[in-house]
Design a protein around this motif. Sequence first.
Motif, PDB file in Angstrom:
ATOM      1  N   THR A 340       0.816  -1.219   0.000  1.00  0.00           N
ATOM      2  CA  THR A 340       0.000   0.000   0.000  1.00  0.00           C
ATOM      3  C   THR A 340       0.849   1.267   0.000  1.00  0.00           C
ATOM      4  N   ASP A 341       2.184   1.134  -0.038  1.00  0.00           N
ATOM      5  CA  ASP A 341       3.048   2.320  -0.036  1.00  0.00           C
ATOM      6  C   ASP A 341       2.749   3.234  -1.213  1.00  0.00           C
ATOM      7  N   ASP A 342       2.384   2.629  -2.350  1.00  0.00           N
ATOM      8  CA  ASP A 342       2.097   3.420  -3.549  1.00  0.00           C
ATOM      9  C   ASP A 342       0.607   3.673  -3.735  1.00  0.00           C
ATOM     10  N   GLU A 343      -0.212   3.281  -2.746  1.00  0.00           N
ATOM     11  CA  GLU A 343      -1.664   3.453  -2.837  1.00  0.00           C
ATOM     12  C   GLU A 343      -2.118   4.431  -1.756  1.00  0.00           C
ATOM     13  N   ASP A 344      -2.294   5.682  -2.126  1.00  0.00           N
ATOM     14  CA  ASP A 344      -2.614   6.715  -1.145  1.00  0.00           C
ATOM     15  C   ASP A 344      -3.997   6.543  -0.526  1.00  0.00           C
ATOM     16  N   ASN A 345      -4.939   5.974  -1.275  1.00  0.00           N
ATOM     17  CA  ASN A 345      -6.318   5.899  -0.809  1.00  0.00           C
ATOM     18  C   ASN A 345      -6.722   4.509  -0.333  1.00  0.00           C
ATOM     19  N   LEU A 346      -5.740   3.615  -0.158  1.00  0.00           N
ATOM     20  CA  LEU A 346      -6.053   2.259   0.270  1.00  0.00           C
ATOM     21  C   LEU A 346      -5.616   2.063   1.712  1.00  0.00           C
ATOM     22  N   THR A 347      -6.587   1.731   2.572  1.00  0.00           N
ATOM     23  CA  THR A 347      -6.302   1.490   3.988  1.00  0.00           C
ATOM     24  C   THR A 347      -6.803   0.104   4.369  1.00  0.00           C
ATOM     25  N   LEU A 348      -5.903  -0.709   4.904  1.00  0.00           N
ATOM     26  CA  LEU A 348      -6.241  -2.063   5.312  1.00  0.00           C
ATOM     27  C   LEU A 348      -5.808  -2.282   6.752  1.00  0.00           C
ATOM     28  N   PRO A 349      -6.526  -3.142   7.490  1.00  0.00           N
ATOM     29  CA  PRO A 349      -6.149  -3.406   8.885  1.00  0.00           C
ATOM     30  C   PRO A 349      -4.732  -3.939   9.003  1.00  0.00           C
ATOM     31  N   SER A 350      -4.305  -4.753   8.048  1.00  0.00           N
ATOM     32  CA  SER A 350      -2.970  -5.329   8.084  1.00  0.00           C
ATOM     33  C   SER A 350      -2.468  -5.456   6.651  1.00  0.00           C
ATOM     34  N   SER A 351      -1.772  -4.421   6.181  1.00  0.00           N
ATOM     35  CA  SER A 351      -1.355  -4.390   4.781  1.00  0.00           C
ATOM     36  C   SER A 351       0.039  -4.967   4.565  1.00  0.00           C
ATOM     37  N   ALA A 352       0.829  -5.073   5.626  1.00  0.00           N
ATOM     38  CA  ALA A 352       2.215  -5.521   5.479  1.00  0.00           C
ATOM     39  C   ALA A 352       2.293  -7.046   5.393  1.00  0.00           C
ATOM     40  N   THR A 353       3.151  -7.510   4.530  1.00  0.00           N
ATOM     41  CA  THR A 353       3.454  -8.935   4.414  1.00  0.00           C
ATOM     42  C   THR A 353       4.967  -9.107   4.508  1.00  0.00           C
ATOM     43  N   ARG A 354       5.392 -10.352   4.597  1.00  0.00           N
ATOM     44  CA  ARG A 354       6.832 -10.639   4.646  1.00  0.00           C
ATOM     45  C   ARG A 354       7.203 -11.607   3.539  1.00  0.00           C
ATOM     46  N   LEU A 355       8.388 -11.414   3.001  1.00  0.00           N
ATOM     47  CA  LEU A 355       8.920 -12.267   1.952  1.00  0.00           C
ATOM     48  C   LEU A 355       9.967 -13.195   2.547  1.00  0.00           C
ATOM     49  N   TYR A 356       9.787 -14.490   2.300  1.00  0.00           N
ATOM     50  CA  TYR A 356      10.724 -15.504   2.780  1.00  0.00           C
ATOM     51  C   TYR A 356      11.306 -16.219   1.561  1.00  0.00           C
ATOM     52  N   GLY A 357      12.630 -16.143   1.426  1.00  0.00           N
ATOM     53  CA  GLY A 357      13.284 -16.735   0.281  1.00  0.00           C
ATOM     54  C   GLY A 357      13.922 -18.079   0.581  1.00  0.00           C
ATOM     55  N   TYR A 358      13.623 -19.053  -0.271  1.00  0.00           N
ATOM     56  CA  TYR A 358      14.231 -20.380  -0.198  1.00  0.00           C
ATOM     57  C   TYR A 358      14.910 -20.643  -1.540  1.00  0.00           C
ATOM     58  N   GLY A 360      15.117 -21.428  -4.923  1.00  0.00           N
ATOM     59  CA  GLY A 360      14.212 -21.622  -6.047  1.00  0.00           C
ATOM     60  C   GLY A 360      12.794 -21.147  -5.843  1.00  0.00           C
ATOM     61  N   ILE A 361      12.448 -20.663  -4.657  1.00  0.00           N
ATOM     62  CA  ILE A 361      11.058 -20.281  -4.385  1.00  0.00           C
ATOM     63  C   ILE A 361      10.998 -19.194  -3.313  1.00  0.00           C
ATOM     64  N   ILE A 362      10.028 -18.289  -3.444  1.00  0.00           N
ATOM     65  CA  ILE A 362       9.794 -17.224  -2.467  1.00  0.00           C
ATOM     66  C   ILE A 362       8.332 -17.274  -2.044  1.00  0.00           C
ATOM     67  N   LEU A 363       8.083 -17.122  -0.740  1.00  0.00           N
ATOM     68  CA  LEU A 363       6.726 -17.080  -0.208  1.00  0.00           C
ATOM     69  C   LEU A 363       6.433 -15.672   0.316  1.00  0.00           C
ATOM     70  N   GLU A 364       5.259 -15.148  -0.017  1.00  0.00           N
ATOM     71  CA  GLU A 364       4.784 -13.895   0.582  1.00  0.00           C
ATOM     72  C   GLU A 364       3.729 -14.257   1.611  1.00  0.00           C
ATOM     73  N   VAL A 365       3.925 -13.788   2.868  1.00  0.00           N
ATOM     74  CA  VAL A 365       3.160 -14.295   4.001  1.00  0.00           C
ATOM     75  C   VAL A 365       2.536 -13.141   4.786  1.00  0.00           C
ATOM     76  N   THR A 366       1.290 -13.325   5.234  1.00  0.00           N
ATOM     77  CA  THR A 366       0.620 -12.324   6.056  1.00  0.00           C
ATOM     78  C   THR A 366       1.014 -12.482   7.523  1.00  0.00           C
TER      79      THR A 366
END
Length: 377
Positions: A340-358, A360-366
């Motif tokens: 949401t850093d580039d979305e000025d009008n978007l507000t969510l209770p929990s917008s941040a996620t984390r990226l975990y790299g393995y 050959g594969i990356i997971l985006e996690v709430t």
Amino acid sequence: MYSTLNVDIRPGEGLGIFDIGASLWTILDRLRDLHHMFPQVDVKYDPDTSAITPIIVHVRPHLDLLFSGRSQRLHTISVRRLRDPNPPVMLRYNDTVISSTEEVLRRVVVNRTFGPTYPGDELRYPGLWFSFEDDSIAEGIQGTPAVDREQEVKRVFISQKGNDGKGEDALGEVKECAAMEGDISRAIVKIYDGVVLNFYGSSKSLHVRLGETRAQDLSMELGPPARIHYKEDERMSIHSSKKHGDAADDRGYFYNYFHHGIDFLISDSTHIVKKVILHTNIPGTPLFQRYKRCSWEIEGSPEDDEDDTPPRKRFYERFETISHFLDPHGTPTSMLLDRTDDEDNLTLPSSATRLYGYDGIILEVTESSQVVCVMLF
């Protein structure tokens, strides 16, 4: 002045433009296009387990749409407030009006239109039932032996035959049906290799291989992408082992298949797939409703040469379980991402996620340990 919601009842199949078995993404996209007809739409879900629990879409004031938890398919349609004139609703069956603001739907009308059925507090038919209670999707009040022929119907429910609100399938998954045909039934993720796509209504599968499958192959097998997006965001390149000057030469472009829940990053020099991104479409996250849910499964190595059923971890499993599957020795260091850093009008209770790299594969996690998407490279 409100226009009349004029819809036909199709027992076991749907109501008007709403088809049993259609995806959440498809229905919400359709409602957005028909905003003038359906101006008030609310989506309700459990934020902690929205990857596996049912979702309810309220199309006010008349419709409640229940979607199954894992496949996000339309399971049950409820029509209520049949006499509310704002806007008025008209129900038809076989080209005959059975309910409107002038035509009250009563028990005797149901019996006359649909024929006899088993006794009970609700009139139940295959794929269709009528309730005399205002706001209850459960069983009605037990008791009264006397039957009032003039009793007014307050709610009408449409579901698949067998998923009629009774028994263990009341909140279960939707059986395969015509509305699913051509959609991806599951995507088997093979690390270092690519993804195998299986489709409803077909015994054939599509194997998209990293470093081999061409953009032309995707267009031939999946049809043209909904959008072609040229890669401009290079913020992740700072973490690359390549020299800074090489990053600009490796931008590529995305084939976005929103209706399949998949993106392919393609090399702009060789036009070969080099990354695959599969989306889980979790409500409450910034990417919700941009992509249809893709039911991905990460495949591991067989335990021995004779094992023809390699272990897999699926999209609805918790991050901790999938992480241990990918690396039993520990969880890698994560990076914080806020879409949401580039979305000025978007507000969510929990917008941040984390990226975990393995490897050959990356997971985006709430924050609630749900995997938003998987990226193969």
